[in-house]
Design a protein around this motif. Structure first.
Motif, PDB file in Angstrom:
ATOM      1  N   GLY A  49       8.676  51.775 114.403  1.00 59.70           N
ATOM      2  CA  GLY A  49       9.901  52.459 114.002  1.00 59.70           C
ATOM      3  C   GLY A  49      11.099  51.560 114.203  1.00 59.70           C
ATOM      4  O   GLY A  49      11.290  51.018 115.294  1.00 59.70           O
ATOM      5  N   PHE A  50      11.873  51.390 113.160  1.00 60.66           N
ATOM      6  CA  PHE A  50      13.077  50.558 113.238  1.00 60.66           C
ATOM      7  C   PHE A  50      13.992  50.919 112.076  1.00 60.66           C
ATOM      8  O   PHE A  50      13.600  51.660 111.159  1.00 60.66           O
ATOM      9  CB  PHE A  50      12.733  49.063 113.219  1.00 60.66           C
ATOM     10  N   VAL A  51      15.215  50.413 112.122  1.00 62.08           N
ATOM     11  CA  VAL A  51      16.192  50.699 111.073  1.00 62.08           C
ATOM     12  C   VAL A  51      16.149  49.573 110.051  1.00 62.08           C
ATOM     13  O   VAL A  51      16.318  48.403 110.391  1.00 62.08           O
ATOM     14  CB  VAL A  51      17.608  50.857 111.664  1.00 62.08           C
ATOM     15  N   GLY A  52      15.930  49.939 108.796  1.00 59.26           N
ATOM     16  CA  GLY A  52      15.843  48.944 107.733  1.00 59.26           C
ATOM     17  C   GLY A  52      17.205  48.464 107.265  1.00 59.26           C
ATOM     18  O   GLY A  52      18.248  48.888 107.784  1.00 59.26           O
ATOM     19  N   VAL A  53      17.209  47.597 106.273  1.00 62.84           N
ATOM     20  CA  VAL A  53      18.464  47.040 105.760  1.00 62.84           C
ATOM     21  C   VAL A  53      19.341  48.119 105.132  1.00 62.84           C
ATOM     22  O   VAL A  53      20.558  47.980 105.039  1.00 62.84           O
ATOM     23  CB  VAL A  53      18.193  45.926 104.724  1.00 62.84           C
ATOM     24  N   ASP A  54      18.707  49.224 104.713  1.00 64.90           N
ATOM     25  CA  ASP A  54      19.471  50.340 104.151  1.00 64.90           C
ATOM     26  C   ASP A  54      19.918  51.327 105.217  1.00 64.90           C
ATOM     27  O   ASP A  54      20.401  52.418 104.920  1.00 64.90           O
ATOM     28  CB  ASP A  54      18.638  51.073 103.090  1.00 64.90           C
ATOM     29  N   LEU A  55      19.728  50.919 106.494  1.00 65.83           N
ATOM     30  CA  LEU A  55      20.108  51.709 107.666  1.00 65.83           C
ATOM     31  C   LEU A  55      19.283  52.986 107.821  1.00 65.83           C
ATOM     32  O   LEU A  55      19.664  53.892 108.574  1.00 65.83           O
ATOM     33  CB  LEU A  55      21.613  52.055 107.623  1.00 65.83           C
ATOM     34  N   GLN A  56      18.150  53.064 107.135  1.00 70.32           N
ATOM     35  CA  GLN A  56      17.260  54.218 107.255  1.00 70.32           C
ATOM     36  C   GLN A  56      16.059  53.863 108.129  1.00 70.32           C
ATOM     37  O   GLN A  56      15.580  52.734 108.094  1.00 70.32           O
ATOM     38  CB  GLN A  56      16.783  54.662 105.871  1.00 70.32           C
ATOM     39  N   PRO A  57      15.574  54.821 108.922  1.00 68.84           N
ATOM     40  CA  PRO A  57      14.394  54.562 109.750  1.00 68.84           C
ATOM     41  C   PRO A  57      13.172  54.242 108.896  1.00 68.84           C
ATOM     42  O   PRO A  57      12.980  54.834 107.832  1.00 68.84           O
ATOM     43  CB  PRO A  57      14.190  55.879 110.508  1.00 68.84           C
ATOM     44  N   MET A  58      12.364  53.302 109.352  1.00 70.78           N
ATOM     45  CA  MET A  58      11.143  52.954 108.654  1.00 70.78           C
ATOM     46  C   MET A  58      10.123  52.456 109.659  1.00 70.78           C
ATOM     47  O   MET A  58      10.455  52.161 110.802  1.00 70.78           O
ATOM     48  CB  MET A  58      11.412  51.903 107.574  1.00 70.78           C
ATOM     49  N   GLY A  59       8.876  52.370 109.250  1.00 70.01           N
ATOM     50  CA  GLY A  59       7.816  51.911 110.129  1.00 70.01           C
ATOM     51  C   GLY A  59       6.626  52.857 110.087  1.00 70.01           C
ATOM     52  O   GLY A  59       6.647  53.899 109.422  1.00 70.01           O
ATOM     53  N   LEU A  60       5.573  52.493 110.798  1.00 67.73           N
ATOM     54  CA  LEU A  60       4.341  53.282 110.781  1.00 67.73           C
ATOM     55  C   LEU A  60       4.575  54.693 111.315  1.00 67.73           C
ATOM     56  O   LEU A  60       4.131  55.675 110.703  1.00 67.73           O
ATOM     57  CB  LEU A  60       3.256  52.582 111.597  1.00 67.73           C
ATOM     58  N   ASP A  61       5.247  54.825 112.449  1.00 66.36           N
ATOM     59  CA  ASP A  61       5.479  56.151 113.019  1.00 66.36           C
ATOM     60  C   ASP A  61       6.345  57.009 112.095  1.00 66.36           C
ATOM     61  O   ASP A  61       6.138  58.221 111.988  1.00 66.36           O
ATOM     62  CB  ASP A  61       6.140  56.034 114.389  1.00 66.36           C
ATOM     63  N   VAL A  62       7.299  56.396 111.455  1.00 67.89           N
ATOM     64  CA  VAL A  62       8.171  57.126 110.520  1.00 67.89           C
ATOM     65  C   VAL A  62       7.352  57.619 109.334  1.00 67.89           C
ATOM     66  O   VAL A  62       7.491  58.772 108.893  1.00 67.89           O
ATOM     67  CB  VAL A  62       9.337  56.237 110.058  1.00 67.89           C
ATOM     68  N   ASP A  63       6.457  56.779 108.830  1.00 70.42           N
ATOM     69  CA  ASP A  63       5.597  57.190 107.716  1.00 70.42           C
ATOM     70  C   ASP A  63       4.671  58.336 108.133  1.00 70.42           C
ATOM     71  O   ASP A  63       4.450  59.273 107.354  1.00 70.42           O
ATOM     72  CB  ASP A  63       4.761  56.008 107.215  1.00 70.42           C
ATOM     73  N   VAL A  64       4.128  58.262 109.341  1.00 73.20           N
ATOM     74  CA  VAL A  64       3.245  59.330 109.825  1.00 73.20           C
ATOM     75  C   VAL A  64       4.040  60.626 110.010  1.00 73.20           C
ATOM     76  O   VAL A  64       3.569  61.723 109.661  1.00 73.20           O
ATOM     77  CB  VAL A  64       2.543  58.925 111.129  1.00 73.20           C
ATOM     78  N   ALA A  65       5.255  60.520 110.547  1.00 75.08           N
ATOM     79  CA  ALA A  65       6.106  61.706 110.719  1.00 75.08           C
ATOM     80  C   ALA A  65       6.389  62.359 109.368  1.00 75.08           C
ATOM     81  O   ALA A  65       6.307  63.594 109.227  1.00 75.08           O
ATOM     82  CB  ALA A  65       7.416  61.317 111.411  1.00 75.08           C
ATOM     83  N   ASN A  66       6.714  61.555 108.389  1.00 73.65           N
ATOM     84  CA  ASN A  66       6.999  62.098 107.057  1.00 73.65           C
ATOM     85  C   ASN A  66       5.746  62.700 106.415  1.00 73.65           C
ATOM     86  O   ASN A  66       5.829  63.706 105.696  1.00 73.65           O
ATOM     87  CB  ASN A  66       7.585  61.008 106.161  1.00 73.65           C
ATOM     88  N   LEU A  67       4.590  62.089 106.675  1.00 69.79           N
ATOM     89  CA  LEU A  67       3.334  62.636 106.168  1.00 69.79           C
ATOM     90  C   LEU A  67       3.077  64.021 106.754  1.00 69.79           C
ATOM     91  O   LEU A  67       2.746  64.975 106.030  1.00 69.79           O
ATOM     92  CB  LEU A  67       2.179  61.696 106.536  1.00 69.79           C
ATOM     93  N   ILE A  68       3.246  64.151 108.070  1.00 65.28           N
ATOM     94  CA  ILE A  68       3.024  65.439 108.724  1.00 65.28           C
ATOM     95  C   ILE A  68       3.990  66.488 108.179  1.00 65.28           C
ATOM     96  O   ILE A  68       3.599  67.621 107.867  1.00 65.28           O
ATOM     97  CB  ILE A  68       3.170  65.304 110.254  1.00 65.28           C
ATOM     98  N   GLY A  69       5.261  66.106 108.048  1.00 67.82           N
ATOM     99  CA  GLY A  69       6.255  67.040 107.528  1.00 67.82           C
ATOM    100  C   GLY A  69       5.920  67.516 106.124  1.00 67.82           C
ATOM    101  O   GLY A  69       6.023  68.709 105.817  1.00 67.82           O
ATOM    102  N   ALA A  70       5.492  66.583 105.281  1.00 65.84           N
ATOM    103  CA  ALA A  70       5.142  66.938 103.898  1.00 65.84           C
ATOM    104  C   ALA A  70       3.975  67.918 103.870  1.00 65.84           C
ATOM    105  O   ALA A  70       3.980  68.894 103.101  1.00 65.84           O
ATOM    106  CB  ALA A  70       4.808  65.677 103.109  1.00 65.84           C
ATOM    107  N   LYS A  71       2.975  67.673 104.700  1.00 59.69           N
ATOM    108  CA  LYS A  71       1.801  68.549 104.723  1.00 59.69           C
ATOM    109  C   LYS A  71       2.129  69.912 105.342  1.00 59.69           C
ATOM    110  O   LYS A  71       1.462  70.913 105.039  1.00 59.69           O
ATOM    111  CB  LYS A  71       0.659  67.889 105.495  1.00 59.69           C
TER     112      LYS A  71
END
Length: 262
Positions: A49-71
């Motif tokens: 988890g880290f802040v990308g160049v667009d100042l948005q969170p990104m990374g493996l944990d962020v992707d997993v969090a978004n996956l759980i939320g979507a489901k």
């Protein structure tokens, strides 16, 4: 039935506790109703988890969090957390779930519950892609940077051939700097540290070579939230079965999930 004064005081004292217990069993229902789930994620711990160049969170944990939320059919509110506050945030309901490189141990199991594992966290040997290291025997004659006294130092001492040239440094920053400067051919460190290094030195081409130790990541869930835990497990097991977790591990960690524990 008329309560005695003592009985009335006892009932009043128990009311908040009983109400809390009822709330503790309805977190999934609340998420389903509000269609919002608050998930604690790291924002300073690449590649999880880290802040990308667009100042948005990104990374493996962020992707997993978004996956759980979507489901879950819910909008995900990402809440930045660090090691010190992630469990207190869960216990005080500032967040519904922890997806933040959380390891499982006996002490933590006394105060929170855990999902099945979703990703590895590991220490390993890393080197430029052009450096051929396929087994620990291949370390013979090669220089390897490691932090003196660190877990990686202890593990490396057990598996490295006697002919390995181990260069020990006093802290992680010095170890990483030496490898980045080309003073050593390889480095023994954690995947998170190599993630930071790779972001700062993309041309270095640091590549995963060998595993020293695996410590899987689990989703943290508040005690008593059995329905939510069961649903999260269902989501993660489906993502494991269809290859989603494997793809995320390859994307962010440059290695597969391995044999994740249930």
């Amino acid at each position: 039935m008329r309560l005695s004064k003592r009985g009335l005081l006892l009932a009043l004292a128990l009311t908040p506790l009983l109400a809390g217990a009822a709330v503790a069993q309805n977190q999934l229902a609340t998420i389903t109703e509000t269609k919002v789930v608050k998930i604690g994620v790291p924002t300073d711990y690449p590649p999880y988890g880290f802040v990308g160049v667009d100042l948005q969170p990104m990374g493996l944990d962020v992707d997993v969090a978004n996956l759980i939320g979507a489901k879950l059919g819910a909008k995900v509110e990402l809440v930045p957390v660090v090691s010190a506050n992630r469990i207190p945030y869960l216990q005080t309901r500032k967040i519904d779930l922890i997806v933040s490189t959380l390891g499982k141990n006996e002490e933590r199991q006394k105060i929170i519950d855990f999902s099945v594992a979703y990703a590895p966290f590991y220490q390993g040997i890393f080197a430029p892609k052009s450096t051929s290291i396929k087994s620990f025997d291949d370390l013979a004659g090669k220089t390897v940077a490691v932090t003196r006294g660190a877990m990686e130092d202890e593990m490396l001492a057990k598996v490295a051939p006697a002919a390995t040239v181990v260069q020990r440094f006093e802290d992680q920053a010095a170890t990483t700097a030496a490898f980045a400067a080309g003073q050593t051919q390889a480095i023994a460190t954690s995947v998170s540290n190599i993630g930071v290094l790779s972001r700062k030195n993309p041309n270095l081409g640091a590549d995963y070579k060998l595993l020293l130790r695996d410590s899987p990541c689990f989703v943290g869930i508040a005690k008593g939230e059995d329905a939510l835990r069961a649903r999260v497990n269902e989501i993660l097991l489906a993502a494991k079965a269809d290859g989603t977790l494997e793809a995320l591990a390859q994307k962010w960690l440059k290695r597969g999930t391995g044999d994740l524990p249930l």
